[in-house]
Design a protein around this motif. Structure first.
Motif, PDB file in Angstrom:
ATOM      1  N   ASN A   1      29.688  44.869  26.102  1.00 51.52           N
ATOM      2  CA  ASN A   1      30.652  44.706  27.187  1.00 51.52           C
ATOM      3  C   ASN A   1      30.221  43.487  27.990  1.00 51.52           C
ATOM      4  OD1 ASN A   1      32.690  45.101  29.074  1.00 51.52           O
ATOM      5  ND2 ASN A   1      31.456  46.509  30.308  1.00 51.52           N
ATOM      6  N   SER A   2      31.028  42.432  27.935  1.00 53.51           N
ATOM      7  CA  SER A   2      30.649  41.177  28.584  1.00 53.51           C
ATOM      8  C   SER A   2      31.900  40.395  28.946  1.00 53.51           C
ATOM      9  CB  SER A   2      29.774  40.343  27.634  1.00 53.51           C
ATOM     10  OG  SER A   2      29.643  39.022  28.104  1.00 53.51           O
ATOM     11  N   SER A   3      31.858  39.742  30.097  1.00 49.41           N
ATOM     12  CA  SER A   3      32.984  38.899  30.512  1.00 49.41           C
ATOM     13  C   SER A   3      33.088  37.646  29.647  1.00 49.41           C
ATOM     14  CB  SER A   3      32.818  38.493  31.981  1.00 49.41           C
ATOM     15  OG  SER A   3      31.625  37.734  32.153  1.00 49.41           O
TER      16      SER A   3
ATOM     17  N   ARG B   1      36.220  38.237  24.527  1.00 48.74           N
ATOM     18  CA  ARG B   1      37.600  38.635  24.800  1.00 48.74           C
ATOM     19  C   ARG B   1      37.754  40.139  24.981  1.00 48.74           C
ATOM     20  NH1 ARG B   1      37.354  34.295  21.624  1.00 48.74           N
ATOM     21  NH2 ARG B   1      38.732  32.523  22.049  1.00 48.74           N
TER      22      ARG B   1
ATOM     23  N   LYS C   1      29.454  30.961  29.932  1.00 45.68           N
ATOM     24  CA  LYS C   1      29.625  32.197  29.168  1.00 45.68           C
ATOM     25  C   LYS C   1      28.372  33.062  29.240  1.00 45.68           C
ATOM     26  CE  LYS C   1      33.101  31.429  25.586  1.00 45.68           C
ATOM     27  NZ  LYS C   1      33.345  31.564  24.141  1.00 45.68           N
TER      28      LYS C   1
ATOM     29  N   ASN D   1      27.229  33.670  33.535  1.00 41.49           N
ATOM     30  CA  ASN D   1      28.080  34.391  34.487  1.00 41.49           C
ATOM     31  C   ASN D   1      27.949  35.902  34.319  1.00 41.49           C
ATOM     32  OD1 ASN D   1      28.966  32.076  35.636  1.00 41.49           O
ATOM     33  ND2 ASN D   1      31.043  32.138  34.824  1.00 41.49           N
ATOM     34  N   GLY D   2      27.163  36.515  35.166  1.00 40.76           N
ATOM     35  CA  GLY D   2      27.059  37.970  35.172  1.00 40.76           C
ATOM     36  C   GLY D   2      26.081  38.526  34.160  1.00 40.76           C
TER      37      GLY D   2
ATOM     38  N   HIS E   1      25.241  40.941  30.931  1.00 37.94           N
ATOM     39  CA  HIS E   1      25.875  41.401  29.694  1.00 37.94           C
ATOM     40  C   HIS E   1      25.312  42.777  29.332  1.00 37.94           C
ATOM     41  CE1 HIS E   1      27.038  37.128  29.144  1.00 37.94           C
ATOM     42  NE2 HIS E   1      25.810  36.890  29.580  1.00 37.94           N
TER      43      HIS E   1
END
Length: 415
Positions: free
Chosen positions: A68-70, A73, A162, A165-166, A168
């Motif tokens: 689950n990662s921003s 997709r 990618k 950012n945030g 994972h």
């Protein structure tokens, strides 16, 4: 609940066919090679109960994760690398050589996160002899993009974002157990492919490697010594020819400086020849579903696949002429663009191994007619050809280059 925390340094060469990672956790270092593919699945295919030691030992060959990662997709379940080929055969997602942009594809992100999470679980088990409940990874990361993609506006920044950012979230399946792994990238440095190799040319701490790199070069040119060769490589103007599967990179460096205005590349690599050879191999050898990644392994690893290597090589020798001509023409064009102001043409990459037989003499003949024959060829030996980029990228951690860039970027971000 048992939790582990690791700070980890990672270098990755994101090949179209193969993913090569080198990771360091404290004094522990390891290199991991996986086919750069994944397959999306609903469930993990578990068969019976196996002891934890066996599950951990075989984890990278049967790597199944939820991500689950921003940066991707869709969140989902994935078989990674060899596990994808084993469970899904041809129904895998892979980089389309020379077509897909690595900064835009999900494949580099999914496979990097999956492999890092899997290796972290293996490391935790080795330390404590039990499977942890959760792991936190803080990552320093170095990788590279093809020169033509690197020069596109925003490409390297997109890849950096990618990863950075945030956090994972990855869940690694170990038999019927699940390990939650949270991965945060503290900083990501992206280099142009080909130029990174310049940092690995002269490795004064590894004299054996340097001797191996220069062995054929010293024999080829009359009066050449190892010391003289090192001096020319350290100070000369080098045209790099990094022949991969989907691209050939043609940057020019002098000392450790990269001439970005003259950097070039073409979307042609050895994959063109591999795909044609693979079609015939499938038909004539009775392997109708053999993947390109598996065929590439037959070509690269003769000791691992002795029964298939020579047969696979026979097919590739028949199909390599097409891309060879295009690569040679690209070298000529690049030399023309800099008015032959080059001292050494250095050829490496996985494609160089397969092209040497047909291209080496042709390249030497071409160079003999330029600059009164003063331009030399250094064709990197087979055992080093595929690791030049990874070797160079890894050096950035240990010559303090990475730390300086990281500190400057993070300090700038605070303002």
């Amino acid at each position: 609940m048992k939790q582990k925390d690791y700070d980890i340094k990672v270098v990755e060469d994101m090949g179209n066919s193969e993913q090569v990672l080198r990771l360091s956790i404290g004094d522990y270092k390891e290199e991991i090679k996986q086919p750069n593919v994944f397959s999306e699945e609903f469930d993990f295919d578990t068969v019976g109960d196996k002891p934890d030691t066996q599950l951990i030992e075989n984890l990278m060959d049967d790597l199944f994760v939820f991500i689950n990662s921003s940066a991707i997709r869709l969140a989902g379940n994935y078989y990674i690398g060899r596990a994808a080929l084993e469970h899904s055969g041809e129904v895998v997602s892979n980089m389309r050589a020379g077509k897909d942009l690595k900064s835009e594809s999900d494949i580099p992100v999914v496979n990097t996160l999956g492999v890092l999470a899997g290796k972290a679980v293996q490391r935790a088990f080795k330390e404590d002899n039990e499977i942890p409940d959760s792991i936190n990874l803080t990552v320093d990361f170095i990788t590279a993009l093809p020169v033509t993609e690197y020069k596109r506006d925003g490409a390297k920044e997109k890849l950096q974002e990618k990863f950075m950012n945030g956090v994972h979230e990855v869940v690694v399946y170990v038999g019927k157990k699940k390990v939650k792994v949270e991965i945060g990238f503290e900083f990501v440095f992206v280099s142009p492919e080909g130029t990174a190799a310049v940092f690995s040319i002269v490795d004064k701490k590894n004299k054996e490697r340097t001797k191996k790199l220069l062995s054929e070069f010293v024999k080829e040119y009359e009066g050449m010594t190892e010391d003289k060769a090192l001096e020319e490589l350290e100070n000369g103007r080098i045209l790099h020819v990094d022949i991969g599967e989907g691209t050939t990179e043609l940057p020019i460096t002098q000392k450790y400086n990269f001439d970005d205005k003259k950097a070039d590349g073409i979307n042609i690599g050895i994959a063109v020849a591999i795909n044609k050879a693979l079609t015939r191999f499938r038909e004539e050898q009775g392997f109708p579903t053999l993947s390109r990644q598996k065929y590439s392994e037959y070509l690269k690893y003769p000791k691992q696949y002795p029964e298939f290597h020579s047969v696979a090589m026979n097919y590739i020798r028949q199909t390599v002429k097409g891309p060879y001509r295009q690569v040679l023409d690209a070298i000529k064009d690049q030399l023309d663009s800099v008015y032959n102001e080059v001292d050494i043409v250095m050829v490496y990459g996985g494609g160089s191994i397969l092209m040497k037989e047909i291209m080496y003499d042709a390249l030497k003949e071409e160079l003999a007619g330029r600059r009164m024959g003063k331009i030399k060829v250094l064709w990197v030996p087979t055992e080093l050809a595929t690791t030049m980029n990874a070797d160079g990228l890894e050096r950035l951690f240990y010559n303090n280059f990475y730390n300086k860039i990281k500190s400057a970027k993070l300090e700038s971000a605070k303002k």
